[in-house]
Enzyme design. Structure first.
Site, PDB file in Angstrom:
ATOM      1  N   GLY A 180      39.271  40.972  37.503  1.00 43.55           N
ATOM      2  CA  GLY A 180      37.874  40.846  37.072  1.00 43.55           C
ATOM      3  C   GLY A 180      37.381  41.922  36.132  1.00 43.55           C
ATOM      4  O   GLY A 180      36.198  41.943  35.793  1.00 43.55           O
TER       5      GLY A 180
ATOM      6  N   GLU B 289      44.796  42.215  40.498  1.00 40.93           N
ATOM      7  CA  GLU B 289      45.207  41.045  39.713  1.00 40.93           C
ATOM      8  C   GLU B 289      44.439  40.914  38.404  1.00 40.93           C
ATOM      9  O   GLU B 289      43.715  39.942  38.203  1.00 40.93           O
ATOM     10  CB  GLU B 289      44.946  39.762  40.535  1.00 40.93           C
TER      11      GLU B 289
ATOM     12  N   GLY C  65      43.678  39.809  34.711  1.00 43.23           N
ATOM     13  CA  GLY C  65      44.172  38.833  33.736  1.00 43.23           C
ATOM     14  C   GLY C  65      43.550  39.129  32.384  1.00 43.23           C
ATOM     15  O   GLY C  65      44.202  39.566  31.438  1.00 43.23           O
ATOM     16  N   ARG C  66      42.229  38.936  32.322  1.00 46.88           N
ATOM     17  CA  ARG C  66      41.491  39.101  31.076  1.00 46.88           C
ATOM     18  C   ARG C  66      41.724  40.462  30.432  1.00 46.88           C
ATOM     19  O   ARG C  66      41.918  40.565  29.228  1.00 46.88           O
ATOM     20  CB  ARG C  66      39.993  38.948  31.367  1.00 46.88           C
TER      21      ARG C  66
ATOM     22  N   TYR D 191      29.797  29.141  29.101  1.00 46.18           N
ATOM     23  CA  TYR D 191      29.151  30.315  29.715  1.00 46.18           C
ATOM     24  C   TYR D 191      28.139  30.977  28.784  1.00 46.18           C
ATOM     25  O   TYR D 191      27.620  32.045  29.125  1.00 46.18           O
ATOM     26  CB  TYR D 191      30.189  31.392  30.059  1.00 46.18           C
TER      27      TYR D 191
ATOM     28  N   CYS E 282      32.146  16.782  17.948  1.00 45.41           N
ATOM     29  CA  CYS E 282      30.980  15.919  17.787  1.00 45.41           C
ATOM     30  C   CYS E 282      29.843  16.278  18.722  1.00 45.41           C
ATOM     31  O   CYS E 282      29.362  15.418  19.458  1.00 45.41           O
ATOM     32  CB  CYS E 282      31.404  14.479  17.998  1.00 45.41           C
ATOM     33  N   GLU E 283      29.472  17.529  18.780  1.00 45.92           N
ATOM     34  CA  GLU E 283      28.247  17.876  19.483  1.00 45.92           C
ATOM     35  C   GLU E 283      27.732  19.213  18.989  1.00 45.92           C
ATOM     36  O   GLU E 283      28.513  20.071  18.559  1.00 45.92           O
ATOM     37  CB  GLU E 283      28.452  17.866  21.002  1.00 45.92           C
TER      38      GLU E 283
ATOM     39  N   TYR F 286      41.491  33.018  28.650  1.00 45.49           N
ATOM     40  CA  TYR F 286      40.699  31.813  28.886  1.00 45.49           C
ATOM     41  C   TYR F 286      40.328  31.108  27.578  1.00 45.49           C
ATOM     42  O   TYR F 286      39.294  30.476  27.487  1.00 45.49           O
ATOM     43  CB  TYR F 286      39.452  32.142  29.736  1.00 45.49           C
TER      44      TYR F 286
HETATM   45  N1  LLP Z   1      42.572  36.837  40.831  1.00 40.49           N
HETATM   46  C1  LLP Z   1      41.894  35.739  41.222  1.00 40.49           C
HETATM   47  C2  LLP Z   1      42.020  35.279  42.595  1.00 40.49           C
HETATM   48  C3  LLP Z   1      41.085  35.044  40.313  1.00 40.49           C
HETATM   49  O1  LLP Z   1      40.434  33.966  40.715  1.00 40.49           O
HETATM   50  C4  LLP Z   1      40.995  35.515  38.982  1.00 40.49           C
HETATM   51  C5  LLP Z   1      40.169  34.812  38.007  1.00 40.49           C
HETATM   52  C6  LLP Z   1      41.718  36.652  38.620  1.00 40.49           C
HETATM   53  C7  LLP Z   1      42.488  37.296  39.573  1.00 40.49           C
HETATM   54  C8  LLP Z   1      41.705  37.221  37.223  1.00 40.49           C
HETATM   55  O2  LLP Z   1      40.449  37.607  36.815  1.00 40.49           O
HETATM   56  P1  LLP Z   1      40.277  38.392  35.426  1.00 40.49           P
HETATM   57  O3  LLP Z   1      40.929  39.732  35.586  1.00 40.49           O
HETATM   58  O4  LLP Z   1      40.945  37.588  34.388  1.00 40.49           O
HETATM   59  O5  LLP Z   1      38.819  38.470  35.235  1.00 40.49           O
HETATM   60  N2  LLP Z   1      37.336  31.057  32.851  1.00 40.49           N
HETATM   61  C9  LLP Z   1      36.490  32.204  33.113  1.00 40.49           C
HETATM   62  C10 LLP Z   1      37.137  33.193  34.056  1.00 40.49           C
HETATM   63  C11 LLP Z   1      37.554  32.577  35.363  1.00 40.49           C
HETATM   64  C12 LLP Z   1      38.262  33.562  36.224  1.00 40.49           C
HETATM   65  C13 LLP Z   1      38.873  32.877  37.372  1.00 40.49           C
HETATM   66  N3  LLP Z   1      39.586  33.720  38.263  1.00 40.49           N
HETATM   67  C14 LLP Z   1      36.104  32.871  31.804  1.00 40.49           C
HETATM   68  O6  LLP Z   1      36.544  32.406  30.760  1.00 40.49           O
HETATM   69  O7  LLP Z   1      35.358  33.834  31.790  1.00 40.49           O
END
Ligand code: LLP
Length: 451
Positions: free
Chosen positions: A262, A304, A306-307, A352, A379-380, A409
């Site tokens: 996160g 964990e 990701g982003r 978002y 188309c929007e 994402y």
């Molecule tokens: N671990 C779990 C259990 C999660 O559900 C997520 C993200 C992560 C780790 C990784 O989170 P990060 O470090 O990437 O923030 N589509 C949305 C974000 C959805 C995140 C879902 N879960 C966006 O584009 O902002």
């Protein structure tokens, strides 16, 4: 001139064009077409290493071990899973598809985690066959389903974590906050009526009652694009308290705690992302203090992100097709700059209200700046790529535009809306390009259509 939100390998060439890792984006566009996601491999590896080393240093200093899992939902391909693993990260997956990619990359099952609030039996069985290092239980019903799957295979006990919702509300948008009560993920810590245990405690007891399951630990993920780290510490304390309470009740102190991902990144020039060293130190201090207070041994910890690892590595390269100035009610002029992609390659602005930045990539210009909105070809009217950005007033059809920080994402939430084929992911490394995920074609779309 570059710097955040651009990847570290992004520079302006002497003639004004943008380059990534030494590759002129005009040449990349000529070779691979647009739109294209341009991923800076060295930047990805450096961010993966930075998270791993920051967390290792901070948690080693308090006397315990830590694992960093790359959250593949942000973006996963075989090469990226391999890079993450080569840099010492494990891989967090949330579906059978993500699991398949991690396995194809050669990531050992033991270094993979499987999440999902509604895992299918096939996904559970696949994970067990692969010998994943952990399945993260998201509901009470799943406890029985995993246990039965283990029994059916006569396999080793499955290592499971139980995902709890700590009540912490954090993150960039309602849809990406995941630990408050009123949403679908995880098991609540709030006790039921008439002295009934909380759903989390009920699930933990159910896991401990099944010999087919090995309770590895507790899991908490509070949301995404979080820029105020205090929520992580509050959540960590709640999880560690539950761990101590469970040990007092059962005599079993779970060995591991996962504190999720996160960590927020920069999307606009001037945004200040979370710093891995700072988060790691603060989280380690919070874990250390909570365990000392509770009188429990430290757990092995995992996180964990990701982003924060893939988001800043990538920019999306588009070609401008049309330019339309519009006079607003207040007399200002806004120029609509239409590009050859849009909400099918970046859904985040539409979903978002996410903000992005854009710059001319094929040249610079000394023209005065004009208020622009970069829009797509769908188309929007909500098909917006960049809501508001100042671009040189002479922006014109044929110009290349680059939008930074689209690595997380972006491709992973891309769609075929309006039957638009999804763009390729092109890695750039030391002056060379390599296609990680090829461009879809109309033949790909037609291949799915059974007539
Ligand atoms: N671990 C779990 C259990 C999660 O559900 C997520 C993200 C992560 C780790 C990784 O989170 P990060 O470090 O990437 O923030 N589509 C949305 C974000 C959805 C995140 C879902 N879960 C966006 O584009 O902002």
């Amino acid at each position: 001139m570059t710097g955040a939100p651009w990847s570290s390998g992004t520079t302006r060439l002497p003639d004004g064009a943008l380059a990534v890792a030494g590759v002129d984006l005009r040449a990349l566009a000529a070779q691979h077409g647009t739109p294209a996601y341009v991923l800076d491999e060295a930047d990805f590896r450096a961010r993966a290493r930075a998270y791993r080393s920051a967390f290792t240093a901070a948690f080693t200093a308090i006397g315990t071990d830590v694992d960093v899992y790359y959250a593949g939902k942000a973006f996963l391909s075989v090469a990226v899973a391999r890079w993450a693993h080569e840099e010492g990260l494990r891989v967090d997956t949330a579906t059978g598809g993500e699991l398949a990619i991690a396995l194809r990359a050669g990531v050992p099952g033991a270094d993979i985690g499987l999440h999902g609030n509604n895992k299918s039996d096939a996904e559970i069985t696949r994970a067990l066959e692969a010998g994943v290092g952990r399945l993260i239980v998201d509901s009470l019903g799943e406890v029985e389903r995993i246990a039965e799957a283990v029994r059916a295979r006569r396999g080793e006990p499955a290592p499971v974590m139980v995902r709890v919702t700590t009540g912490v509300h954090a993150g960039g948008h309602e849809y990406i906050s995941t630990a408050h009560e009123d949403q679908k993920f995880g098991l609540s810590l709030v006790p039921g009526p008439d002295g009934a245990p909380s759903p989390a405690v009920a699930a933990l007891r159910a896991v401990l009652a099944r010999p087919e399951l090995r309770l590895l630990g507790l899991h908490s993920h509070i949301g995404s694009q979080i820029l105020d780290p205090s929520g992580f510490e509050v959540a960590a304390r709640k999880v560690l308290r539950l761990r101590a309470e469970l040990a007092a009740e059962t005599g079993y102190l779970v060995p591991e705690v996962d504190l999720g991902g996160g960590y927020g990144i920069a999307y606009l020039p001037g945004d200040v992302p979370l710093d891995p060293d700072r988060i790691a130190k603060d989280m380690a201090a919070a874990v250390d203090a909570a365990c000392a207070e509770l009188g429990t041994a430290l757990p092995r910890v995992s996180v964990e992100p990701g982003r924060a690892i893939v988001g800043p590595t990538t920019c999306t390269l588009y070609t401008v097709g049309t330019v339309k100035p519009v006079t607003l009610d207040d007399g200002r002029v806004r120029t609509y700059v239409s590009v050859d992609g849009g909400m099918s390659d970046n859904l985040r602005p539409a979903l978002y209200g996410a903000q992005y930045h854009a710059e001319l990539a094929s040249r610079t210009s000394s023209a005065p700046l004009a208020l622009c909105r970069v829009v797509g070809k769908h188309c929007e009217s909500g098909d917006i790529v960049v809501h508001e950005v100042q671009l040189p007033a002479d922006v014109a059809p044929g110009d290349l535009l680059a939008v930074p920080a689209t690595g997380a994402y972006g491709r992973s939430m891309a769609s075929n809306y309006n039957q638009v084929p999804r763009p390729p992911v092109v890695a750039v490394t030391d002056g060379a390009t390599r296609v990680l995920v090829r461009r879809e074609t109309e033949d790909d779309l037609l291949a799915l259509d059974q007539g």
